[in-house]
Design a protein around this motif. Structure first.
Motif, PDB file in Angstrom:
ATOM      1  N   GLY A  14       0.834  -1.210   0.000  1.00  0.00           N
ATOM      2  CA  GLY A  14       0.000   0.000   0.000  1.00  0.00           C
ATOM      3  C   GLY A  14       0.862   1.252   0.000  1.00  0.00           C
ATOM      4  N   ALA A  15       1.821   1.298   0.929  1.00  0.00           N
ATOM      5  CA  ALA A  15       2.712   2.460   1.021  1.00  0.00           C
ATOM      6  C   ALA A  15       3.571   2.556  -0.243  1.00  0.00           C
ATOM      7  N   HIS A  16       3.977   1.410  -0.747  1.00  0.00           N
ATOM      8  CA  HIS A  16       4.853   1.362  -1.920  1.00  0.00           C
ATOM      9  C   HIS A  16       4.210   2.011  -3.150  1.00  0.00           C
ATOM     10  N   TYR A  17       2.984   1.597  -3.443  1.00  0.00           N
ATOM     11  CA  TYR A  17       2.309   2.151  -4.629  1.00  0.00           C
ATOM     12  C   TYR A  17       2.037   3.639  -4.452  1.00  0.00           C
ATOM     13  N   GLY A  18       1.764   4.053  -3.209  1.00  0.00           N
ATOM     14  CA  GLY A  18       1.522   5.480  -2.949  1.00  0.00           C
ATOM     15  C   GLY A  18       2.784   6.291  -3.187  1.00  0.00           C
ATOM     16  N   ALA A  19       3.924   5.748  -2.710  1.00  0.00           N
ATOM     17  CA  ALA A  19       5.198   6.457  -2.869  1.00  0.00           C
ATOM     18  C   ALA A  19       5.524   6.612  -4.354  1.00  0.00           C
ATOM     19  N   GLU A  20       5.314   5.536  -5.106  1.00  0.00           N
ATOM     20  CA  GLU A  20       5.608   5.614  -6.543  1.00  0.00           C
ATOM     21  C   GLU A  20       4.656   6.567  -7.248  1.00  0.00           C
ATOM     22  N   LYS A  21       3.386   6.520  -6.871  1.00  0.00           N
ATOM     23  CA  LYS A  21       2.395   7.414  -7.489  1.00  0.00           C
ATOM     24  C   LYS A  21       2.791   8.870  -7.258  1.00  0.00           C
ATOM     25  N   LEU A  22       3.283   9.152  -6.074  1.00  0.00           N
ATOM     26  CA  LEU A  22       3.700  10.509  -5.743  1.00  0.00           C
ATOM     27  C   LEU A  22       4.934  10.914  -6.556  1.00  0.00           C
ATOM     28  N   GLY A  23       5.658   9.913  -7.020  1.00  0.00           N
ATOM     29  CA  GLY A  23       6.873  10.207  -7.776  1.00  0.00           C
ATOM     30  C   GLY A  23       8.099  10.223  -6.887  1.00  0.00           C
ATOM     31  N   ALA A  24       7.920   9.807  -5.625  1.00  0.00           N
ATOM     32  CA  ALA A  24       9.051   9.712  -4.696  1.00  0.00           C
ATOM     33  C   ALA A  24       9.807   8.411  -4.980  1.00  0.00           C
ATOM     34  N   THR A  25      10.866   8.159  -4.223  1.00  0.00           N
ATOM     35  CA  THR A  25      11.577   6.892  -4.381  1.00  0.00           C
ATOM     36  C   THR A  25      11.133   5.949  -3.272  1.00  0.00           C
ATOM     37  N   ALA A  26      10.600   4.799  -3.651  1.00  0.00           N
ATOM     38  CA  ALA A  26      10.164   3.822  -2.652  1.00  0.00           C
ATOM     39  C   ALA A  26      11.311   2.859  -2.361  1.00  0.00           C
ATOM     40  N   VAL A  27      11.585   2.636  -1.081  1.00  0.00           N
ATOM     41  CA  VAL A  27      12.601   1.644  -0.702  1.00  0.00           C
ATOM     42  C   VAL A  27      11.862   0.482  -0.027  1.00  0.00           C
ATOM     43  N   PRO A  28      11.640  -0.613  -0.753  1.00  0.00           N
ATOM     44  CA  PRO A  28      10.784  -1.693  -0.241  1.00  0.00           C
ATOM     45  C   PRO A  28      11.521  -2.674   0.672  1.00  0.00           C
ATOM     46  N   VAL A  29      11.880  -2.202   1.865  1.00  0.00           N
ATOM     47  CA  VAL A  29      12.698  -3.011   2.767  1.00  0.00           C
ATOM     48  C   VAL A  29      11.896  -4.126   3.441  1.00  0.00           C
ATOM     49  N   SER A  30      10.596  -3.878   3.651  1.00  0.00           N
ATOM     50  CA  SER A  30       9.731  -4.782   4.412  1.00  0.00           C
ATOM     51  C   SER A  30      10.197  -4.798   5.878  1.00  0.00           C
ATOM     52  N   SER A  31       9.568  -5.616   6.710  1.00  0.00           N
ATOM     53  CA  SER A  31       9.920  -5.542   8.137  1.00  0.00           C
ATOM     54  C   SER A  31      11.028  -6.536   8.478  1.00  0.00           C
ATOM     55  N   GLY A  32      11.614  -6.377   9.643  1.00  0.00           N
ATOM     56  CA  GLY A  32      12.623  -7.331  10.103  1.00  0.00           C
ATOM     57  C   GLY A  32      14.037  -6.924   9.756  1.00  0.00           C
ATOM     58  N   ASN A  33      14.999  -7.680  10.285  1.00  0.00           N
ATOM     59  CA  ASN A  33      16.425  -7.422  10.097  1.00  0.00           C
ATOM     60  C   ASN A  33      16.754  -5.960  10.417  1.00  0.00           C
ATOM     61  N   THR A  34      16.561  -5.617  11.659  1.00  0.00           N
ATOM     62  CA  THR A  34      16.610  -4.212  12.078  1.00  0.00           C
ATOM     63  C   THR A  34      17.975  -3.562  11.834  1.00  0.00           C
ATOM     64  N   LYS A  35      19.028  -4.332  12.004  1.00  0.00           N
ATOM     65  CA  LYS A  35      20.358  -3.759  11.756  1.00  0.00           C
ATOM     66  C   LYS A  35      20.491  -3.278  10.313  1.00  0.00           C
ATOM     67  N   ARG A  36      19.967  -4.105   9.403  1.00  0.00           N
ATOM     68  CA  ARG A  36      20.049  -3.729   7.988  1.00  0.00           C
ATOM     69  C   ARG A  36      19.146  -2.515   7.706  1.00  0.00           C
ATOM     70  N   GLN A  37      17.991  -2.474   8.375  1.00  0.00           N
ATOM     71  CA  GLN A  37      17.098  -1.310   8.214  1.00  0.00           C
ATOM     72  C   GLN A  37      17.874  -0.036   8.522  1.00  0.00           C
ATOM     73  N   ILE A  38      18.610  -0.098   9.636  1.00  0.00           N
ATOM     74  CA  ILE A  38      19.315   1.103  10.094  1.00  0.00           C
ATOM     75  C   ILE A  38      20.410   1.504   9.100  1.00  0.00           C
ATOM     76  N   MET A  39      21.106   0.498   8.594  1.00  0.00           N
ATOM     77  CA  MET A  39      22.157   0.791   7.608  1.00  0.00           C
ATOM     78  C   MET A  39      21.546   1.472   6.374  1.00  0.00           C
ATOM     79  N   LEU A  40      20.404   0.916   5.905  1.00  0.00           N
ATOM     80  CA  LEU A  40      19.794   1.473   4.695  1.00  0.00           C
ATOM     81  C   LEU A  40      19.205   2.860   4.944  1.00  0.00           C
ATOM     82  N   LEU A  41      18.589   3.031   6.117  1.00  0.00           N
ATOM     83  CA  LEU A  41      18.027   4.352   6.456  1.00  0.00           C
ATOM     84  C   LEU A  41      19.111   5.418   6.353  1.00  0.00           C
TER      85      LEU A  41
END
Ligand code: DLL
Length: 431
Positions: free
Chosen positions: A142-169
């Motif tokens: 849901g968030a992904h399609y909205g981000a793309e519709k807006l023309g922003a860049t969507a980063v589809p990380v999904s949940s989990g692997n919190t250390k990697r989330q932080i690195m990507l953020l």
């Protein structure tokens, strides 16, 4: 605003549009969904009896059980060849609630999510980190399609692997974070543990929802992540995330009334309640094709606010959801929602907003134990101080809710963390 014309449509025009769309959707379900036709016949109402949005109260309600009875596709109002996507939510009772979207439904959802993201300040230049789960759950896509519709860049990380989330953020320099509020806190905690500073990130706003959370929790997240946190509401049966979103005034979420008709009813008498009165939210989807919902009882407790909002959007606002009627605890005659306890906990220093509620019945009386983690600082402090915090919490909960509870302070890091919807209550009572 993403769609200024629609988002600021004068109330009268919005109501007229709702009436017109309601009539269309009723025709659709009456002709295509036997369960709806049967319900309407039993209530002695036909689509022709509905002249406008004000006639909505004549229609019968729809409940989750109707979806279960029709499992998996019985409530669909479009032929299978027109369904381009399925989502499903797992209930506590096992069977999934399945929803189907036509291409048009996906387009509407994308636009409403684009409106939501724009309302919290996202633009075409935004990097939107999506840590809601992808899959049958509606949050991620849901968030992904909205981000793309807006023309922003969507980063589809999904949940989990919190250390990697932080690195990507950090490395992708995301400015918008989408996840559950409990996961946002978990991420904030991990950032601190990695000895990173908020200034290492470019985060500006968070779009948090999918579970109840409190004002005090908002303050906590905003402080820890150095962002502005917004409440987003939605449910799979109606669409997914983006049914309502807060604007910069954070005074309730705007419900997109060109696509939904919102009502609040008394969950016991089923009578409609006026604006400003707390009750169960009921939503009718007026543009959905795949699986329209007519007067769907969400079981979420909220209040609709009629007054115009300073942002200029004309769409009705709903207060933060207190909880679901099925999550309400009745302890010795007092009705409480976990979010109310959370609001007290998050306002007290010396404890962290990681908590769990354990309900048990001892010698016929219900006991509510509130387990809360102490902060690292308090943990290494004197026993006397820890005891004082425990008593303070018990007093504050009593004065906020009129309920005496047993507070147990737990060691730092000892309670389960959540990467999605959190489970706050353990009910040990045997019925
Ligand atoms: O949780 C959709 C969603 C995804 C909303 C991401 C927001 C963000 P379901 O899994 O079908 O769909 O669960 C819907 O979650 O009826 C509420 O009880 C609860 N809920 C959703 N948003 C909020 C919120 C998604 N902002 C159920 N505050 C709903 C409180 C919420 N409760």
């Amino acid at each position: 605003m993403y769609n200024r014309q629609m988002e600021t449509l004068p109330k009268g025009e919005l109501r007229a549009l709702q009436g017109e769309r309601l009539r269309q959707v009723l025709k659709r379900v009456y002709e295509n969904v036997p369960a709806y036709r049967a319900k309407m016949e039993a209530a002695r109402v036909t689509p022709q009896d509905i002249k406008g949005a004000d006639d909505i109260y004549k229609l019968p309600f729809t409940v989750k059980q109707d979806l279960r009875d029709g499992y998996p596709f019985g409530m669909f109002a479009a032929p299978r060849s027109e369904i381009v996507r399925l989502h499903a939510s797992s209930g506590t009772t096992g069977k999934l609630t399945v929803v189907g979207y036509t291409r048009h439904d996906i387009e509407v959802w994308s636009e409403l999510m684009a409106r939501a993201l724009a309302a919290v300040g996202a633009t075409r230049d935004s990097m939107i980190h999506i840590a809601y789960g992808y899959g049958l759950f509606t949050g991620g896509l849901g968030a992904h399609y909205g981000a793309e519709k807006l023309g922003a860049t969507a980063v589809p990380v999904s949940s989990g692997n919190t250390k990697r989330q932080i690195m990507l953020l950090k490395d992708f320099e995301a400015d918008i974070l989408c996840c559950t509020p409990s996961y946002a806190l978990y991420i904030a905690e991990e950032i601190r543990k990695e000895s990173l500073s908020i200034s290492d990130f470019k985060l500006k706003a968070g779009v948090f929802g999918a579970e109840p959370w409190s004002e005090a929790m908002r303050a906590e997240i905003e402080e820890k992540l150095g962002i502005s946190a917004y409440d987003i509401y939605g449910l799979s049966e109606i669409m997914g995330p983006g049914v309502s979103i807060e604007c910069e005034h954070k005074a309730g979420g705007h419900i997109w009334e060109d696509h939904f008709i919102a009502e609040v009813i008394d969950p016991d008498t089923l009578e409609p309640l006026d604006y400003g009165k707390e009750g169960e939210l009921v939503i009718t989807t007026i543009t959905k094709e795949g699986i329209p919902m007519i007067r769907y009882r969400t079981r979420d407790i909220t209040t609709l606010l009629e007054e115009p909002c300073k942002c200029g959007r004309t769409h009705v606002r709903m207060k933060r959801v207190l909880g679901r009627t099925d999550d309400m605890l009745i302890i010795r005659g007092v009705n409480i929602f976990p979010s109310q306890i959370e609001n007290v906990i998050a306002g007290i220093s010396g404890v962290e907003p990681f908590y769990q509620l354990v309900v048990d019945r001892v010698e016929g009386a219900d006991i509510l134990e509130v387990q809360v983690e102490v902060s690292q600082a308090l943990f290494s402090d004197q026993v006397k101080k820890i005891e004082a915090v425990k008593q303070l919490l018990e007093r504050e909960i009593y004065s906020a809710l009129g309920l005496s509870v047993k507070v147990t302070l737990c060691d730092p890091d000892s309670l389960p963390r959540s990467e999605g919807k959190s489970k706050r209550v353990i009910d040990k009572r045997k019925f």
